[in-house]
Motif scaffolding. Structure first.
Motif, PDB file in Angstrom:
ATOM      1  N   ARG A   1      -4.970  30.003  64.141  1.00  0.00           N
ATOM      2  CA  ARG A   1      -3.798  30.612  64.780  1.00  0.00           C
ATOM      3  C   ARG A   1      -3.700  30.101  66.208  1.00  0.00           C
ATOM      4  N   ALA A   2      -2.501  29.770  66.614  1.00  0.00           N
ATOM      5  CA  ALA A   2      -2.271  29.240  67.956  1.00  0.00           C
ATOM      6  C   ALA A   2      -1.254  30.083  68.699  1.00  0.00           C
ATOM      7  N   LYS A   3      -1.352  30.044  70.015  1.00  0.00           N
ATOM      8  CA  LYS A   3      -0.380  30.690  70.886  1.00  0.00           C
ATOM      9  C   LYS A   3       0.064  29.645  71.908  1.00  0.00           C
ATOM     10  N   TYR A   4       1.374  29.397  71.985  1.00  0.00           N
ATOM     11  CA  TYR A   4       1.900  28.391  72.905  1.00  0.00           C
ATOM     12  C   TYR A   4       2.955  29.021  73.816  1.00  0.00           C
ATOM     13  N   LEU A   5       2.762  28.860  75.111  1.00  0.00           N
ATOM     14  CA  LEU A   5       3.648  29.458  76.119  1.00  0.00           C
ATOM     15  C   LEU A   5       3.773  30.963  75.912  1.00  0.00           C
TER      16      LEU A   5
END
Length: 414
Positions: free
Chosen positions: A388-392
Motif C-alpha cells: 500500500r502506498a500513500k502519495y501526496l
C-alpha cells in the motif's frame, strides 16, 4: 554451520602424548602411535566421524547431504510493483494481477563437506570446506558453499554470517537472515556457556537494490557485525546481534550534485527453549530483528529496497522489522512435527511518498526418519504479500496476493 569442536581434558591429554612438539626448524616429528587403534584414539577428541590421515597429524571427516524435494504451487493473484520517478520524485506503480502458471518444481541438492582438525602450539586448528550442487527446472549449478579456517579464536573465509541466528525448524525458511559470505572474525569465550564474536563481513549479498530508486555505488568498507551467544544444555540458547553497514550511491543528482554516504544498521535477538510437554521433548524458537537501511538482515521480502534517493538529493533509508516463532515437537525419536509463523514489515517514506510492503508466511509440516541419517517429510506453506502506498497524502488501494505451496522431501546425510 560447523563450529569449533570442544575438546575434553582427556582428549587434549591424548593429543599431547601422541603429537611431539615442533622442532627448531618448524618440522613436526611423526606421531608415536601409527596403528589403527592409535589413529582412532588420537581423533576421538575431534568429534564423531574423524579419522587420522596416514602419515600426517591431521584428523579428517568427510560428510554431506543429498536432498530431493518437489513443490506444487497454487496462486490466483500476484503483487506487481514497478519503481520509477516523476520529475525527480520517487514514485511507484503497484497492483494485484492474475498469477502466471506455476508447474510442479523438482529440485535436487547435494552438499559434500570436508573438515580437518589438528593440534598446534596455539590450540586446535580447524578447516572446513563444502561444495554444493543444485539441479532444478533444467538448470544446474555447482559452487563453493563454505570454506573457512578457525584457529586461536579467529575465523577467516566463507561461512555463515555471525549475525544470523535461525530461520525456524521447518524445511522452508521463515523471515530471518540466512546469508553465507566472506568474512574475518574473532570469537572470545566467556566461561563455559557464553561467547562474543566480532567480524568484518563482505556485504555484496546484503545489498537490496532495484537500479531505479537505489543503485549501490562502490563499497570501500565491509559490514561490522557483533554478536553475543549463550548456550546452556538445561534450557537452550540465546543470541543478540548488531550489524553496521555503509550506504553510498555514485549518482549525481540534478538538484544537489553527488550524494552523501550514510550508515545503515540492523539488530536482532533470538531465544530457543527446550521444554518438555506431555512427556515428549520439544523446541520453541522466538526471534525478532529491526533494520534501518540494511533490509537483507531481516530476511528475503520482495518489493523493498535498502533506500531511495529523494528529490532533495538525500538518501532516505527504508526501515522495518521481522518476527518469527517456530515450534518442533518430538513425538518419538523417529517422528516429529513442526510449525513456523513469521512476518516482515517495511516502510519507505520520502517527502511525498510512503510505501509500506508487508509479508506473512506460515508453515506446518511432519517429518519421519526411517533410519539414521534420513528424513522423509511433507510440508504446507502459505504466503501473503500486501502493498500500500500513500502519495501526496492520498492513500492508494491496498493490493494483496496469496500463495500456497505443498512440499514433499527426502534427505540423506552421510
Amino acid at each position: 554451520m560447523f563450529s569449533l569442536p570442544k575438546y575434553s581434558r582427556t582428549a587434549l591429554l591424548v593429543f599431547s602424548c601422541l603429537f611431539k612438539p615442533v622442532d627448531s626448524l618448524g618440522a613436526a616429528s611423526e606421531p608415536k602411535d601409527t596403528t589403527p587403534a592409535g589413529a582412532i584414539l588420537v581423533c576421538a577428541g575431534a568429534g564423531e566421524g574423524f579419522f587420522l590421515i596416514p602419515g600426517t597429524e591431521i584428523c579428517l571427516r568427510v560428510g554431506g547431504q543429498v536432498v530431493a524435494w518437489q513443490e506444487v504451487n497454487h496462486a490466483k493473484k500476484d503483487l506487481y510493483v514497478e519503481t520509477t520517478y516523476l520529475t525527480d520524485e520517487p514514485f511507484l506503480i503497484y497492483d494485484t494481477v492474475n498469477s502466471r502458471d506455476r508447474p510442479p518444481k523438482n529440485t535436487t541438492e547435494v552438499v559434500t563437506a570436508f573438515t580437518t582438525v589438528s593440534l598446534t602450539d596455539y590450540g586446535p586448528l580447524l578447516t572446513h570446506a563444502s561444495i554444493k550442487a543444485l539441479q532444478a527446472a533444467g538448470m544446474s549449478l555447482l559452487h563453493l558453499d563454505q570454506a573457512f579456517i578457525v584457529a586461536g579464536g579467529f575465523t577467516a573465509g566463507r561461512r555463515k554470517s555471525f549475525f544470523d541466528y535461525s530461520t525456524g525448524f521447518n524445511f522452508t525458511e521463515g523471515y530471518a537472515s540466512d546469508v553465507t559470505t566472506n568474512l574475518i572474525g574473532y570469537t572470545k569465550a566467556i566461561g563455559e556457556r557464553a561467547k562474543i564474536s566480532v567480524s568484518l563481513e563482505e556485504n555484496e549479498s546484503r545489498r537490496i537494490d532495484d537500479a531505479v530508486w537505489s543503485l549501490r555505488g562502490s563499497q570501500s568498507l565491509p559490514d561490522l557485525v557483533v554478536s553475543a551467544r549463550v548456550d546452556d544444555r538445561r534450557w537452550g540458547n540465546s543470541q543478540i546481534s548488531l550489524a553496521v553497514q555503509k550506504l553510498s550511491d555514485d549518482r549525481i543528482t540534478n538538484c544537489c550534485g553527488p550524494l552523501r554516504s550514510t550508515l545503515a544498521w540492523a539488530a536482532s535477538a533470538g531465544l530457543e527453549l527446550s521444554p518438555e510437554v506431555l512427556g515428549h521433548q520439544g523446541r520453541l524458537l522466538l526471534s525478532a530483528a529491526y533494520a534501518d537501511g540494511a533490509m537483507a538482515y531481516l530476511g528475503n521480502l520482495p518489493f523493498v529496497t535498502d533506500y531511495v534517493v529523494d528529490a532533495n538529493g538525500k538518501i532516505v533509508k527504508t526501515s522495518g522489522f521481522s518476527l518469527l516463532a517456530s515450534y518442533e515437537y518430538l513425538w518419538s525419536p523417529r517422528f516429529k512435527t513442526m510449525a513456523t509463523v513469521s512476518g516482515l514489515f517495511a516502510r519507505t517514506k520520502t517527502r511525498d511518498l510512503e510505501w509500506t510492503p508487508t509479508g506473512f508466511m506460515a508453515s506446518i509440516g511432519a517429518e519421519y526418519s526411517p533410519f539414521a541419517g534420513s528424513r522423509l517429510g511433507i510440508e504446507g506453506n502459505y504466503y501473503r504479500d500486501i502493498g500500500r502506498a500513500k502519495y501526496l497524502g492520498i492513500k492508494g488501494e491496498r493490493s494483496t496476493a496469496s500463495l500456497a505451496k505443498l512440499k514433499t522431501y527426502l534427505a540423506r546425510s552421510f
